[in-house]
Scaffold this motif. Sequence first.
Motif: not given
Length: 381
Positions: A135-140, A201-208, A210-217, A246-250
């Motif tokens: 449930g994190s709001a981050t990709v930091d 493709e299965e990593g932190a950015v590509n999978v999660f 969008a829900q944190k606000g990352v736009r497709e572009d 689990g490296a890509g979690a949150a």
Amino acid sequence: MKIIIAPDSFKGSVSSTKAALAIERGIKSVLSDCETICIPMADGGEGTVEAILAITGGKEIYENVNDPLGRPIQASFGWVEEERTAVIEVAAASGLPLLKKEELNPDQASTYGTGQLVKRALDLGAKKIIIGLGGSATVDAGTGLLQALGVKFFNQHEEEIIMGGGRLGEIDRIDTDELDIRLLQTEVVIASDVMNPLLGEEGAVNVFGAQKGVREDEMDVFESGMNHFANVVVETVQKDYRQAHGAGAAGGIGFSLLSFLNARLQSGFSLISELSNLKEQIRTAQIVMTGEGKMDKQSLYGKVPIGIAKIAKEFDIPVCAFTGKFEGDMQLFKQHGIPIIVPIVDGPMDVTTAMNRGEELLEKAAERLMIWGQAFSKVIK
């Protein structure tokens, strides 16, 4: 008759503890003399602290921290004094529920507040810290968390960076000299059922993302920054956890906890199962009841009801699952050990109304099931 009641939370509606008690009330209204044992469950995300405290008898500790955008808030974590153990949910200080949809800002959102909770736990003398990722709001990638614990990040001009998800690509050097030394004497456990790697493709950015606000572009830009950060980390710590489960979690927090804090990953479900002696409780039961807010094909990939059913199947114990919404192939759930799924909504209503009435609907659904069971005992068997 012994009935185990072990639901996950109905996210946004009812916690796992309240869900279990509502189901128990429904059962007791029909079978007042049966034995019921409530075991609130979680998978490392929302409800992990509450579930563990319900089992261990710990308490909540409150701390003034930063939210994902650096604003002051009060967040809490679980504390078990006898074990000197802290249970921290990333979502408490760095979670999506803390931001309105229009406030999502993956460039700036930081996990600094979660690091502040970890620091408070260390101040209390924690010997073990369980960090629930979800449930994190981050990709930091957990850089904010690390900064709160003393790690410094510098750009190529040797200027210290205030971290956010959009600045990972600027990192040229990582200084761990001031990382809180108490962490060397502290066991850090990652509680998560998210097994995604950090990148790809299965990593932190590509999978999660969008829900944190990352736009497709923006996906490629954030993925490039995450990849750059990972390269610098591997060079710094001489360990490579990019492909670790689990490296890509949150938003990549799992990767940093593994790399810098020598954390170990444990399924959130298995952690709570061990603490509650769930397997032994199920072994001696006649029926197991579980549930979650929505059951669909994603539920088949290690969510709480499937984990419960897997244990029950070993002992040929029937399982019933309650859900707010069901989408999927009933036969697949039956194959996984859940022959009965009971939607709790008992008539036409909008989602908001249903979520506001979660406890009431669960109680009534459990009552209906018990009445049906008495009339059609073969269904229960």
